[in-house]
Design a protein around this motif. Structure first.
Motif, PDB file in Angstrom:
ATOM      1  N   PRO A 199       1.158  -1.045  -0.012  1.00 23.40           N
ATOM      2  CA  PRO A 199       0.187  -0.345   0.536  1.00 23.40           C
ATOM      3  C   PRO A 199       0.808   1.495  -0.100  1.00 23.40           C
ATOM      4  CG  PRO A 199      -0.087  -0.523   2.044  1.00 23.40           C
ATOM      5  CD  PRO A 199       0.766  -2.305   1.257  1.00 23.40           C
ATOM      6  N   ILE A 200       0.679   2.225  -0.162  1.00 18.06           N
ATOM      7  CA  ILE A 200       1.388   3.391  -0.603  1.00 18.06           C
ATOM      8  C   ILE A 200       1.236   3.859   1.190  1.00 18.06           C
ATOM      9  CG2 ILE A 200       1.303   5.586  -1.455  1.00 18.06           C
ATOM     10  CD1 ILE A 200       0.228   4.746  -3.995  1.00 18.06           C
ATOM     11  N   THR A 201      -0.398   3.866   1.640  1.00 20.54           N
ATOM     12  CA  THR A 201      -0.531   5.066   2.760  1.00 20.54           C
ATOM     13  C   THR A 201      -0.589   3.230   3.934  1.00 20.54           C
ATOM     14  OG1 THR A 201      -2.665   5.435   1.950  1.00 20.54           O
ATOM     15  CG2 THR A 201      -0.667   6.927   1.810  1.00 20.54           C
ATOM     16  N   LEU A 202      -0.687   4.022   4.632  1.00 20.50           N
ATOM     17  CA  LEU A 202      -0.866   3.362   6.024  1.00 20.50           C
ATOM     18  C   LEU A 202      -1.318   4.162   7.597  1.00 20.50           C
ATOM     19  CD1 LEU A 202      -2.005   0.167   7.041  1.00 20.50           C
ATOM     20  CD2 LEU A 202       1.120   0.557   7.817  1.00 20.50           C
ATOM     21  N   TRP A 210       6.455   5.528   7.650  1.00 22.33           N
ATOM     22  CA  TRP A 210       6.572   3.563   8.557  1.00 22.33           C
ATOM     23  C   TRP A 210       7.857   3.258   7.786  1.00 22.33           C
ATOM     24  CZ3 TRP A 210       3.357   3.698  12.367  1.00 22.33           C
ATOM     25  CH2 TRP A 210       2.454   3.757  12.417  1.00 22.33           C
ATOM     26  N   THR A 211       8.435   3.053   7.293  1.00 16.58           N
ATOM     27  CA  THR A 211       9.653   1.527   6.401  1.00 16.58           C
ATOM     28  C   THR A 211      10.939   2.731   7.120  1.00 16.58           C
ATOM     29  OG1 THR A 211      10.005   2.663   4.617  1.00 16.58           O
ATOM     30  CG2 THR A 211       8.610   0.641   4.958  1.00 16.58           C
ATOM     31  N   ASP A 212      10.906   4.052   7.286  1.00 13.47           N
ATOM     32  CA  ASP A 212      11.666   4.928   7.942  1.00 13.47           C
ATOM     33  C   ASP A 212      11.525   4.863   9.735  1.00 13.47           C
ATOM     34  OD1 ASP A 212      13.591   7.810   8.234  1.00 13.47           O
ATOM     35  OD2 ASP A 212      11.917   8.763   7.493  1.00 13.47           O
ATOM     36  N   GLN A 213       9.935   5.472  10.179  1.00 14.04           N
ATOM     37  CA  GLN A 213      10.216   5.121  11.365  1.00 14.04           C
ATOM     38  C   GLN A 213      10.574   3.889  11.756  1.00 14.04           C
ATOM     39  OE1 GLN A 213       9.843   8.082  13.354  1.00 14.04           O
ATOM     40  NE2 GLN A 213       9.255   9.465  11.094  1.00 14.04           N
ATOM     41  N   LEU A 217      14.230   1.665   6.312  1.00 12.20           N
ATOM     42  CA  LEU A 217      14.084   2.870   4.610  1.00 12.20           C
ATOM     43  C   LEU A 217      15.191   1.509   3.771  1.00 12.20           C
ATOM     44  CD1 LEU A 217      12.361   4.002   2.925  1.00 12.20           C
ATOM     45  CD2 LEU A 217      13.634   6.428   4.121  1.00 12.20           C
ATOM     46  N   HIS A 218      16.397   2.394   4.964  1.00  9.78           N
ATOM     47  CA  HIS A 218      17.611   1.805   3.520  1.00  9.78           C
ATOM     48  C   HIS A 218      18.234   0.182   3.940  1.00  9.78           C
ATOM     49  CE1 HIS A 218      18.203   6.173   3.962  1.00  9.78           C
ATOM     50  NE2 HIS A 218      18.132   6.118   4.884  1.00  9.78           N
ATOM     51  N   ALA A 219      16.815  -0.403   4.667  1.00 15.29           N
ATOM     52  CA  ALA A 219      18.047  -1.755   5.277  1.00 15.29           C
ATOM     53  C   ALA A 219      16.458  -2.641   3.946  1.00 15.29           C
ATOM     54  CB  ALA A 219      17.698  -2.663   6.694  1.00 15.29           C
ATOM     55  N   SER A 220      16.210  -2.354   3.425  1.00 13.66           N
ATOM     56  CA  SER A 220      14.821  -3.707   2.546  1.00 13.66           C
ATOM     57  C   SER A 220      15.913  -2.891   1.084  1.00 13.66           C
ATOM     58  CB  SER A 220      13.896  -2.889   2.289  1.00 13.66           C
ATOM     59  OG  SER A 220      12.810  -3.909   1.315  1.00 13.66           O
ATOM     60  N   ALA A 225      13.788   2.287  -2.418  1.00 20.98           N
ATOM     61  CA  ALA A 225      14.895   2.938  -3.415  1.00 20.98           C
ATOM     62  C   ALA A 225      14.605   4.731  -4.040  1.00 20.98           C
ATOM     63  CB  ALA A 225      15.783   2.511  -3.237  1.00 20.98           C
ATOM     64  N   GLY A 226      13.252   4.171  -4.332  1.00 21.19           N
ATOM     65  CA  GLY A 226      12.523   5.579  -5.091  1.00 21.19           C
ATOM     66  C   GLY A 226      12.866   4.994  -6.436  1.00 21.19           C
ATOM     67  N   PRO A 227      12.403   6.134  -7.861  1.00 24.83           N
ATOM     68  CA  PRO A 227      12.625   5.392  -9.018  1.00 24.83           C
ATOM     69  C   PRO A 227      14.286   5.506  -9.644  1.00 24.83           C
ATOM     70  CG  PRO A 227      12.415   7.930  -8.443  1.00 24.83           C
ATOM     71  CD  PRO A 227      12.035   7.469  -7.184  1.00 24.83           C
ATOM     72  N   ALA A 228      14.448   4.954 -10.664  1.00 22.58           N
ATOM     73  CA  ALA A 228      15.995   5.207 -10.998  1.00 22.58           C
ATOM     74  C   ALA A 228      15.935   5.845 -12.281  1.00 22.58           C
ATOM     75  CB  ALA A 228      16.393   3.249 -11.647  1.00 22.58           C
ATOM     76  N   PRO A 229      17.423   6.125 -13.083  1.00 26.54           N
ATOM     77  CA  PRO A 229      17.264   7.069 -13.647  1.00 26.54           C
ATOM     78  C   PRO A 229      17.608   6.254 -15.515  1.00 26.54           C
ATOM     79  CG  PRO A 229      19.204   7.251 -13.021  1.00 26.54           C
ATOM     80  CD  PRO A 229      18.604   6.333 -12.221  1.00 26.54           C
ATOM     81  N   VAL A 230      16.803   6.685 -16.346  1.00 26.51           N
ATOM     82  CA  VAL A 230      17.272   6.207 -17.440  1.00 26.51           C
ATOM     83  C   VAL A 230      18.327   6.818 -17.937  1.00 26.51           C
ATOM     84  CG1 VAL A 230      17.004   6.381 -19.690  1.00 26.51           C
ATOM     85  CG2 VAL A 230      14.403   6.079 -18.156  1.00 26.51           C
ATOM     86  N   PRO A 231      19.446   5.550 -18.607  1.00 28.05           N
ATOM     87  CA  PRO A 231      20.720   6.206 -18.381  1.00 28.05           C
ATOM     88  C   PRO A 231      20.577   7.041 -19.917  1.00 28.05           C
ATOM     89  CG  PRO A 231      20.538   3.543 -18.253  1.00 28.05           C
ATOM     90  CD  PRO A 231      18.732   4.264 -18.548  1.00 28.05           C
TER      91      PRO A 231
END
Length: 291
Positions: A199-202, A210-213, A217-220, A225-231
């Protein structure tokens, strides 16, 4: 001139690296193949929004200029990247597609572009991993009456003829495109293994929050990680491999609290979890979207 560093690609990773090199006070240059910073975002599908709120989308040294709980659209991301370059006065050279990267016997790298060569002691390859569409061989065996388009070239439902759609690939782009199309036609989302949809919100807060709290956030490695750029350029010898443009290439669904399309997309997204969603079967040619 021999630079301290050359950065290949002016997407998120390349610009963040440039920021820290600027802080270090060394000589560097960022090479971008397209005509403007952020172009890889501008050309994505029309409905694209990040699945992380603006408060988690900023690069180092500049806040994202939107309300913290909002979900940036693709054009807003592109504008932010251009603003980031201007704000930090980063040396970005556009229209510089890299043709070859070699390491000399003297330990200095040589980068060949259409406009000549550049040399540096270090090279940061920030070209992303989703530039070249991966189209399975079976696609060539489908009848000509089956319309096909890769997610890299998909923009909106108006591109597709009337009728049901098969979306192959349940990464971020594939799932979001399927949800968008399901608002107006029957859709089947195909994946080799059962996808996991978060889900986007909880409880009124972003799942990223929530994952940050919770310190996740950095363990998963799965989701946040957010969007990755196109080369920004062609493959270079010894460069990173390139995968299909699916899970990492773009954001997720629109925030369910948005009016209109965003709310419809969220409803369609939930329906996709059960399998086939959309209105009753419609006539006409079939649509087929590869993601």
């Amino acid at each position: 001139m021999v630079y301290h560093s050359l950065i290949l690609g002016a997407g998120q990773a390349g610009l963040a690296a440039a920021y820290y090199l600027r802080q270090a006070g060394v000589s560097f240059l960022v090479l971008e193949a397209s005509e403007a910073v952020g172009n890889s975002w501008v050309h994505r599908y029309d409905s694209l929004r990040l699945f992380s709120p603006a408060s988690y989308d900023a690069l180092p040294g500049l806040a994202f200029p939107l309300p913290p709980e909002s979900y940036p659209a693709k054009d807003e991301v592109a504008a932010y990247l251009r603003q980031y370059v201007a704000h930090h006065q980063l040396p970005v050279r556009c229209n510089e597609a890299v043709r070859e990267l070699t390491l000399g016997a003297d330990g200095v790298f040589t980068v060949q572009t259409a406009h000549g060569e550049l040399r540096a002691h270090r090279v940061v390859v920030a070209t992303g991993s989703s530039f070249s569409p991966l189209i399975p061989p079976v696609a060539a065996q489908l009848a000509e009456s089956v319309f096909q388009v890769h997610s890299r070239h998909y923009h909106n439902p108006a591109q597709l003829p009337p009728g049901p759609v098969l979306v192959v690939g349940a990464g971020n782009s594939g799932a979001q495109i399927a949800a968008e199309l399901a608002c107006s036609r029957p859709v089947v989302l195909s994946e080799k293994a059962k996808p996991r949809f978060w889900p986007i919100t909880l409880l009124g807060k972003s799942t990223v929050w929530w994952t940050d709290q919770l310190g996740l956030l950095h363990a998963s490695t799965d989701s946040w990680a957010g969007p990755a750029p196109v080369p920004s350029g062609p493959r270079v010898p010894g460069g990173a491999g390139r995968a299909r443009p699916a899970a990492g290439e773009s954001g997720g669904l629109a925030e369910p609290g948005h009016e209109g399309t965003g709310r419809q997309l969220w409803a369609a997204w939930r329906g996709l979890r059960a399998g086939v969603v959309g209105p009753g079967a419609a006539g006409g040619r079939r649509g087929h979207v590869r993601a």
